[in-house]
Motif scaffolding. Sequence first.
Motif, PDB file in Angstrom:
ATOM      1  N   THR A  63      58.439  17.771 -24.861  1.00 59.06           N
ATOM      2  CA  THR A  63      57.502  16.766 -25.899  1.00 59.06           C
ATOM      3  C   THR A  63      56.342  17.854 -26.444  1.00 59.06           C
ATOM      4  O   THR A  63      56.110  17.604 -27.537  1.00 59.06           O
ATOM      5  CB  THR A  63      57.002  15.574 -25.486  1.00 59.06           C
ATOM      6  OG1 THR A  63      56.205  16.066 -23.963  1.00 59.06           O
ATOM      7  CG2 THR A  63      57.968  14.726 -24.777  1.00 59.06           C
ATOM      8  N   THR A  64      56.155  18.835 -25.956  1.00 61.53           N
ATOM      9  CA  THR A  64      54.970  19.875 -26.169  1.00 61.53           C
ATOM     10  C   THR A  64      55.752  20.946 -26.772  1.00 61.53           C
ATOM     11  O   THR A  64      54.833  21.868 -27.097  1.00 61.53           O
ATOM     12  CB  THR A  64      53.938  19.864 -24.929  1.00 61.53           C
ATOM     13  OG1 THR A  64      54.831  20.312 -24.027  1.00 61.53           O
ATOM     14  CG2 THR A  64      53.318  18.694 -24.813  1.00 61.53           C
ATOM     15  N   HIS A  65      56.951  21.067 -26.741  1.00 62.38           N
ATOM     16  CA  HIS A  65      57.552  22.322 -27.702  1.00 62.38           C
ATOM     17  C   HIS A  65      57.275  23.672 -27.028  1.00 62.38           C
ATOM     18  O   HIS A  65      56.861  24.362 -27.848  1.00 62.38           O
ATOM     19  CB  HIS A  65      57.339  22.175 -29.110  1.00 62.38           C
ATOM     20  CG  HIS A  65      57.649  21.026 -29.789  1.00 62.38           C
ATOM     21  ND1 HIS A  65      57.121  20.696 -31.163  1.00 62.38           N
ATOM     22  CD2 HIS A  65      58.410  19.935 -29.363  1.00 62.38           C
ATOM     23  CE1 HIS A  65      57.906  19.587 -31.673  1.00 62.38           C
ATOM     24  NE2 HIS A  65      58.472  19.207 -30.674  1.00 62.38           N
ATOM     25  N   ARG A 116      46.701  11.407 -29.753  1.00 58.95           N
ATOM     26  CA  ARG A 116      45.503  12.117 -29.982  1.00 58.95           C
ATOM     27  C   ARG A 116      45.413  13.381 -29.934  1.00 58.95           C
ATOM     28  O   ARG A 116      44.874  14.278 -30.677  1.00 58.95           O
ATOM     29  CB  ARG A 116      44.360  11.219 -28.982  1.00 58.95           C
ATOM     30  CG  ARG A 116      43.166  10.991 -29.848  1.00 58.95           C
ATOM     31  CD  ARG A 116      42.065   9.851 -28.961  1.00 58.95           C
ATOM     32  NE  ARG A 116      42.813   8.844 -28.666  1.00 58.95           N
ATOM     33  CZ  ARG A 116      42.836   8.378 -27.427  1.00 58.95           C
ATOM     34  NH1 ARG A 116      42.356   9.128 -26.318  1.00 58.95           N
ATOM     35  NH2 ARG A 116      43.377   7.112 -27.349  1.00 58.95           N
ATOM     36  N   GLN A 117      45.857  14.026 -28.565  1.00 57.68           N
ATOM     37  CA  GLN A 117      45.969  15.467 -28.463  1.00 57.68           C
ATOM     38  C   GLN A 117      46.808  16.459 -29.130  1.00 57.68           C
ATOM     39  O   GLN A 117      46.442  17.389 -29.508  1.00 57.68           O
ATOM     40  CB  GLN A 117      46.382  15.825 -27.104  1.00 57.68           C
ATOM     41  CG  GLN A 117      45.325  15.246 -25.882  1.00 57.68           C
ATOM     42  CD  GLN A 117      46.073  15.099 -24.708  1.00 57.68           C
ATOM     43  OE1 GLN A 117      47.338  15.784 -24.409  1.00 57.68           O
ATOM     44  NE2 GLN A 117      45.524  14.442 -23.533  1.00 57.68           N
ATOM     45  N   GLN A 118      47.855  15.845 -29.612  1.00 57.44           N
ATOM     46  CA  GLN A 118      48.895  16.626 -30.507  1.00 57.44           C
ATOM     47  C   GLN A 118      49.061  15.664 -31.851  1.00 57.44           C
ATOM     48  O   GLN A 118      50.409  15.316 -32.112  1.00 57.44           O
ATOM     49  CB  GLN A 118      49.889  17.141 -29.897  1.00 57.44           C
ATOM     50  CG  GLN A 118      50.803  15.957 -29.003  1.00 57.44           C
ATOM     51  CD  GLN A 118      51.949  16.541 -28.169  1.00 57.44           C
ATOM     52  OE1 GLN A 118      51.748  17.424 -27.195  1.00 57.44           O
ATOM     53  NE2 GLN A 118      53.021  16.377 -28.494  1.00 57.44           N
ATOM     54  N   ASN A 173      49.751  16.591 -34.658  1.00 53.00           N
ATOM     55  CA  ASN A 173      50.849  16.914 -35.748  1.00 53.00           C
ATOM     56  C   ASN A 173      52.207  16.967 -34.916  1.00 53.00           C
ATOM     57  O   ASN A 173      53.118  17.626 -35.633  1.00 53.00           O
ATOM     58  CB  ASN A 173      50.350  18.459 -35.923  1.00 53.00           C
ATOM     59  CG  ASN A 173      49.237  18.475 -36.831  1.00 53.00           C
ATOM     60  OD1 ASN A 173      48.819  17.659 -37.679  1.00 53.00           O
ATOM     61  ND2 ASN A 173      48.319  19.500 -36.688  1.00 53.00           N
ATOM     62  N   ASN A 174      52.137  16.266 -33.894  1.00 54.52           N
ATOM     63  CA  ASN A 174      53.557  16.452 -33.119  1.00 54.52           C
ATOM     64  C   ASN A 174      53.667  15.037 -32.412  1.00 54.52           C
ATOM     65  O   ASN A 174      53.902  15.164 -31.226  1.00 54.52           O
ATOM     66  CB  ASN A 174      53.640  17.759 -32.249  1.00 54.52           C
ATOM     67  CG  ASN A 174      54.761  17.879 -31.406  1.00 54.52           C
ATOM     68  OD1 ASN A 174      55.971  17.095 -31.760  1.00 54.52           O
ATOM     69  ND2 ASN A 174      54.854  18.480 -30.295  1.00 54.52           N
ATOM     70  N   LYS A 230      48.306  11.445 -25.939  1.00 55.27           N
ATOM     71  CA  LYS A 230      49.178  12.659 -26.459  1.00 55.27           C
ATOM     72  C   LYS A 230      49.076  12.630 -28.037  1.00 55.27           C
ATOM     73  O   LYS A 230      49.063  13.628 -28.395  1.00 55.27           O
ATOM     74  CB  LYS A 230      50.710  12.527 -25.759  1.00 55.27           C
ATOM     75  CG  LYS A 230      50.761  13.150 -24.647  1.00 55.27           C
ATOM     76  CD  LYS A 230      50.814  14.643 -24.477  1.00 55.27           C
ATOM     77  CE  LYS A 230      50.892  15.512 -23.695  1.00 55.27           C
ATOM     78  NZ  LYS A 230      50.551  15.338 -22.336  1.00 55.27           N
TER      79      LYS A 230
END
Length: 331
Positions: free
Chosen positions: A46-48, A113-115, A117-118, A111
């Motif tokens: 999920t975080t690439h 909120r943290q990322q 763009n993803n 999550k």
Amino acid sequence: METVVSGIRPTGNLHLGNYFGAVRNFIKMQETYNCYFFIADWHSLTTHPKPGSIHQNVRTVLAEYLACGIDPEKATIFVQSDVKEISELYLLLAMNAYLGELERTTSFKDKARQQPNNVNAGLLTYPVLMAADIIIHKANKVPVGKDQEQNLEMARKFAKRFNNMYGEEFFPIPEPFTFDQSGLVKVPGLDGSGKMGKSEGNGIFLCDEDKVIRKKVMKAVSDSGPTVPNQEKPEAIQNLFTLMNIVSTPDTVEHFNGLYNTCEIRYGDMKKQLAEDIIGFIAPIREKINDIYNDTDYLARVAKAGADKARESAAKTLEDVRKLIGFKSFY
Ligand code: TYM
């Protein structure tokens, strides 16, 4: 015999939070339960992460699991992506997981909120995959830290929903495992707030050298000390005491607590003691990690045996699930 399932995402080295929130329970539970402990590599996507780092991270967690004392003779240790049946159950469960409930989970909102763009579909359906991990082995108990409580609640919901839809108590409803009935734990970080994680200045890793541990603990956030006897502890100070509770003897905690209550505490002394007690705990584990990490044959044997056992259990569940749903083969 009751079944236990739990996993850790391979996103780097394990820290004290992972150990005391999860792995410590794994070690206890492997003695008496039918245990499946896995490395959640699909979840880590999920975080690439970069393709080059995935395998290395899985290897790290595998070596660290073993160095901590998870015993492949007692528990089934496997890599999530070796068990493709999990992805089929994930797909089937996803058909009965609703957008509203997935969007409302705290971990998704955090999550997102943290990322920003993803915000991918994997993040949204993260609890569905986690439910599949758990119920595919018909788990009764799931040892996790406090931060996973809501995800586990979702797993319980999806298991119940499946049972209701197909009119049978097919899946046991998995319970969070609480060590000594004391509730799920949250190991605090060193930065004065929240939980221990991987971020810089917050976590202590099982692979940290003694001098690194001393440096991190001495830099932990504190304050100028209490001014009124028996005053309530601010969060950063409470965190130091919570860590001490985890790694030090009750006498040591009592000693510093007494000094706090009489306003005589010197945080430098407390941190020195805390660092030594953390070192006493971590050093023997750290020494094993490297040897195991470099023993490619051993790691291969453990991963292969674990994958075979986990697949066997997963395939059996899926066969029944397909039947319950109404799938029939033409050949
Ligand atoms: P993960 O990889 O973030 O963390 C692994 C385990 O460590 C616990 N933990 C903590 N416990 C106490 N204090 C802390 N500061 C702390 N930090 C981490 C977590 O609660 C967790 O038990 N979604 C899971 C992985 C997973 C899983 C599963 C777990 C995937 N499928 C099925 C159980 C069952 C996760 O991201 O954990």
